[in-house]
Design a protein around this motif. Structure first.
Motif, PDB file in Angstrom:
ATOM      1  N   ILE A 133       0.845  -1.192   0.000  1.00  0.00           N
ATOM      2  CA  ILE A 133       0.000   0.000   0.000  1.00  0.00           C
ATOM      3  C   ILE A 133       0.876   1.235   0.000  1.00  0.00           C
ATOM      4  O   ILE A 133       2.052   1.185   0.368  1.00  0.00           O
ATOM      5  CB  ILE A 133      -0.935   0.034   1.227  1.00  0.00           C
ATOM      6  N   THR A 135       1.840   4.695   1.595  1.00  0.00           N
ATOM      7  CA  THR A 135       1.714   5.382   2.870  1.00  0.00           C
ATOM      8  C   THR A 135       2.313   6.779   2.742  1.00  0.00           C
ATOM      9  O   THR A 135       3.058   7.076   1.803  1.00  0.00           O
ATOM     10  CB  THR A 135       2.448   4.615   3.983  1.00  0.00           C
ATOM     11  N   GLN A 143      -5.948   8.097   7.602  1.00  0.00           N
ATOM     12  CA  GLN A 143      -6.722   7.086   6.885  1.00  0.00           C
ATOM     13  C   GLN A 143      -5.842   6.439   5.816  1.00  0.00           C
ATOM     14  O   GLN A 143      -5.127   7.131   5.097  1.00  0.00           O
ATOM     15  CB  GLN A 143      -7.950   7.706   6.224  1.00  0.00           C
ATOM     16  N   VAL A 144      -5.897   5.143   5.750  1.00  0.00           N
ATOM     17  CA  VAL A 144      -5.136   4.432   4.729  1.00  0.00           C
ATOM     18  C   VAL A 144      -5.998   3.306   4.175  1.00  0.00           C
ATOM     19  O   VAL A 144      -6.801   2.711   4.903  1.00  0.00           O
ATOM     20  CB  VAL A 144      -3.823   3.865   5.306  1.00  0.00           C
ATOM     21  N   LYS A 145      -5.866   3.073   2.888  1.00  0.00           N
ATOM     22  CA  LYS A 145      -6.618   1.986   2.265  1.00  0.00           C
ATOM     23  C   LYS A 145      -5.789   0.707   2.372  1.00  0.00           C
ATOM     24  O   LYS A 145      -4.717   0.581   1.797  1.00  0.00           O
ATOM     25  CB  LYS A 145      -6.918   2.301   0.802  1.00  0.00           C
ATOM     26  N   GLN A 147      -5.280  -3.238   1.686  1.00  0.00           N
ATOM     27  CA  GLN A 147      -5.671  -4.262   0.737  1.00  0.00           C
ATOM     28  C   GLN A 147      -5.079  -5.610   1.163  1.00  0.00           C
ATOM     29  O   GLN A 147      -3.870  -5.748   1.280  1.00  0.00           O
ATOM     30  CB  GLN A 147      -5.200  -3.916  -0.677  1.00  0.00           C
ATOM     31  N   LYS A 196      -9.543 -10.052  -3.305  1.00  0.00           N
ATOM     32  CA  LYS A 196      -9.114  -8.911  -2.508  1.00  0.00           C
ATOM     33  C   LYS A 196     -10.139  -8.534  -1.442  1.00  0.00           C
ATOM     34  O   LYS A 196     -11.350  -8.600  -1.667  1.00  0.00           O
ATOM     35  CB  LYS A 196      -8.872  -7.691  -3.409  1.00  0.00           C
ATOM     36  N   ILE A 198     -10.636  -5.089   0.657  1.00  0.00           N
ATOM     37  CA  ILE A 198     -10.173  -3.701   0.699  1.00  0.00           C
ATOM     38  C   ILE A 198     -10.985  -2.941   1.743  1.00  0.00           C
ATOM     39  O   ILE A 198     -12.216  -2.928   1.704  1.00  0.00           O
ATOM     40  CB  ILE A 198     -10.321  -3.023  -0.675  1.00  0.00           C
ATOM     41  N   ILE A 199     -10.286  -2.320   2.697  1.00  0.00           N
ATOM     42  CA  ILE A 199     -10.959  -1.550   3.742  1.00  0.00           C
ATOM     43  C   ILE A 199     -10.220  -0.244   3.987  1.00  0.00           C
ATOM     44  O   ILE A 199      -9.051  -0.094   3.636  1.00  0.00           O
ATOM     45  CB  ILE A 199     -11.034  -2.347   5.077  1.00  0.00           C
ATOM     46  N   GLU A 200     -10.914   0.720   4.582  1.00  0.00           N
ATOM     47  CA  GLU A 200     -10.297   1.964   5.031  1.00  0.00           C
ATOM     48  C   GLU A 200     -10.020   1.828   6.521  1.00  0.00           C
ATOM     49  O   GLU A 200     -10.872   1.362   7.278  1.00  0.00           O
ATOM     50  CB  GLU A 200     -11.227   3.145   4.778  1.00  0.00           C
ATOM     51  N   SER A 201      -8.838   2.209   6.953  1.00  0.00           N
ATOM     52  CA  SER A 201      -8.499   2.079   8.370  1.00  0.00           C
ATOM     53  C   SER A 201      -7.706   3.284   8.841  1.00  0.00           C
ATOM     54  O   SER A 201      -6.916   3.872   8.094  1.00  0.00           O
ATOM     55  CB  SER A 201      -7.684   0.804   8.606  1.00  0.00           C
ATOM     56  N   SER A 202      -7.945   3.662  10.085  1.00  0.00           N
ATOM     57  CA  SER A 202      -7.202   4.756  10.706  1.00  0.00           C
ATOM     58  C   SER A 202      -6.021   4.177  11.480  1.00  0.00           C
ATOM     59  O   SER A 202      -6.207   3.312  12.338  1.00  0.00           O
ATOM     60  CB  SER A 202      -8.122   5.537  11.650  1.00  0.00           C
TER      61      SER A 202
END
Length: 243
Positions: A133, A135, A143-145, A147, A196, A198-202
């Motif tokens: 990913i 960064t 926030q980062v995507k 995978q 895959k 795929i999520i958004e996470s802090s």
């Protein structure tokens, strides 16, 4: 010699008489009650023997009978000869009572018990890896995507997954968990294929961020969750088993 008018009158009377007999209650062919039909003890004969009878049932009864047959098939009761001969009416009564007692599992499908050695074997069957990913250059992420790649080493395609993934790394004193909402795989993940997640996470933990940037030695595991397979089988992980 009979006149043409007389012959016409006799023919007309005969036609009326035949028509009246055809619609008379005592002359109609008896209708067979499909619910009285006996279900063959050999499940391989169900389609052949019950095809037309099934179509005569009300739509609601068709659905109930379908679930009954699937439940019997999954239990292998018919193959083992453990089931007595049963009429459709009796099967519908049994299935409705079963569904009253088991509203969340109308077909009696079994979920694999994933504990101890079985849990390790299941984790190996459905491994998860983190994909590269992008960064930020700073040591702080908002926030980062994320995978992840879920692989299927089982025998049945995976339709969906919902749960929690856990990231572990030698440089982390405590692992990082990622909540995964319900994901429907389209197409389903076939055996020996991958899909895959795929999520958004802090992420604000510097050490977690560094581990993501340098994933050598990092492991991703399914901490808890549910996999739904293409045959409607459910595979539970972790604390989901107790729910």
């Amino acid at each position: 010699m009979m006149s043409l008018q007389n012959r016409f009158n006799k023919t007309l009377c005969l036609s009326i008489t035949v028509a009246m007999l055809a619609i008379a209650p005592g002359c109609s062919s008896p209708q067979t009650d499909p619910s009285k039909t006996t279900i063959p003890t050999d499940s391989d004969q169900w389609q052949k023997k019950l095809g037309q009878t099934f179509e005569q049932l009300p739509a609601a009864d068709q659905q109930v009978l379908s679930r009954y047959m699937l439940r019997m098939k999954l239990s292998e009761a018919y193959e083992s000869g453990a089931m007595p001969r049963t009429t459709i009416k009796q099967a519908l009564i049994q299935q409705r009572e079963y569904e009253r007692l088991h509203p969340n599992n109308p077909t009696g499908k079994k979920s694999p018990v994933v504990t101890g050695q079985a849990a390790n074997a299941t984790a190996q069957k459905y491994p998860v890896a983190l994909l590269p990913i992008k960064t930020s250059d700073s040591d702080s992420l908002n926030q980062v995507k994320m995978q992840f790649m879920l692989s299927n080493h089982g025998d049945v395609a995976i339709q969906s997954f919902k749960g929690v993934l856990s990231m572990k790394d030698a440089n982390l004193t405590q692992g990082k968990s990622f909540n995964v909402p319900l994901i429907q795989f389209d197409p389903a993940i076939e055996p020996e294929q991958s899909g895959k997640i795929i999520i958004e996470s802090s992420i604000e933990d510097i050490n977690v961020m560094r581990a993501i940037k340098n994933p050598n030695g990092m492991t991703i595991e399914i901490e808890e969750g549910t996999l739904i397979l293409a045959d409607d089988q459910t595979v539970e992980f972790g604390s989901s088993l107790a729910k």
